[in-house]
Design a protein around this motif. Structure first.
Motif, short mmCIF file in Angstrom:
data_model
loop_
_atom_site.label_atom_id
_atom_site.label_comp_id
_atom_site.label_asym_id
_atom_site.label_seq_id
_atom_site.Cartn_x
_atom_site.Cartn_y
_atom_site.Cartn_z
N GLY A 73 0.78 -1.24 0.00
CA GLY A 73 0.00 0.00 0.00
C GLY A 73 0.81 1.28 0.00
O GLY A 73 0.23 2.36 0.04
N ARG A 83 -4.72 4.55 2.91
CA ARG A 83 -4.40 3.26 2.30
C ARG A 83 -3.98 2.26 3.37
O ARG A 83 -4.05 1.05 3.16
N ARG A 84 -3.49 2.77 4.52
CA ARG A 84 -3.02 1.94 5.64
C ARG A 84 -3.39 2.63 6.95
O ARG A 84 -2.53 2.93 7.77
N GLY A 138 -5.62 7.35 -3.72
CA GLY A 138 -6.17 6.79 -2.48
C GLY A 138 -7.64 7.14 -2.34
O GLY A 138 -8.11 8.13 -2.88
#
Length: 196
Positions: free
Chosen positions: A61, A117-118, A146
């Protein structure tokens, strides 16, 4: 880290230094954030990610990330003759978290960069500052490609108190990153103990 009341040999007052942290997960944009707002060439401890990090650093990611901070990032912003902001970016990987206690010593507050994304990668930062009682804001770094979430969606996902400010930002953009620092400054003023 606040110094005031002293003067240099010429009798000029020594500016008050305000130490702030920029934290977040691996690849969240901390180095970029510090570089985009610093008035000086930022000090960075970026090293190339090598095959030795396979199995240690999760690159899922984070796109084509090629470097990583191994100690800290440092930048400076002179507000006026009286106040200087010193920005310290923290390393993101677990194996460098031993640096956080030293870096956070004397810090007034922090910007926690969240990468949608994380998003789960910012939990350790949030826990760290909550345990220490260090005021912080969350700045959602909106990476190209994203998914976009609103501040209240991020608040719910991170289970944040209503009093923690959340802003959307682009760490690459000086005005956007500066706006996040302004939000942090306002938050620090709002939570500062009042003196009688």
């Amino acid at each position: 880290m606040a110094y005031n009341g002293d003067s240099d040999p010429r009798g000029d007052p020594v500016p008050t230094a305000v130490k702030l942290l920029v934290a977040g997960g691996f690849g969240a944009g901390k180095t970029t954030f510090v570089a985009s707002v610093s008035e000086i060439e930022p000090l960075t401890t970026e090293e190339t990610i090598t095959t030795a990090s396979i199995g240690t650093d999760d690159l899922t990611g984070v796109g084509d990330k090629q470097t990583t901070t191994v100690a800290l990032d440092f930048g400076r912003i002179t507000l006026d003759a009286q106040y200087i902001l010193y920005l310290f970016g923290t390393p993101g990987q677990d194996r460098f978290w031993f640096m956080w206690n030293e870096l956070s010593e004397g810090a007034f507050g922090a910007v926690v960069l969240a990468d949608t994304r994380r998003l789960e990668d910012c939990f350790p930062s949030l826990d760290f500052f909550e345990r220490r009682g260090t005021p912080f804001i969350v700045a959602v770094n909106e990476f190209d490609g994203g998914h976009r979430y609103g501040p209240e969606e991020v608040r719910a996902a991170l289970d944040l108190d209503p009093g923690v400010p959340i802003v959307l930002c682009d760490a690459r953009d000086t005005r956007s990153a500066t706006s996040a620092l302004v939000t942090l400054t306002k938050h620090l003023i709002s939570v500062a103990p009042t003196t009688v």
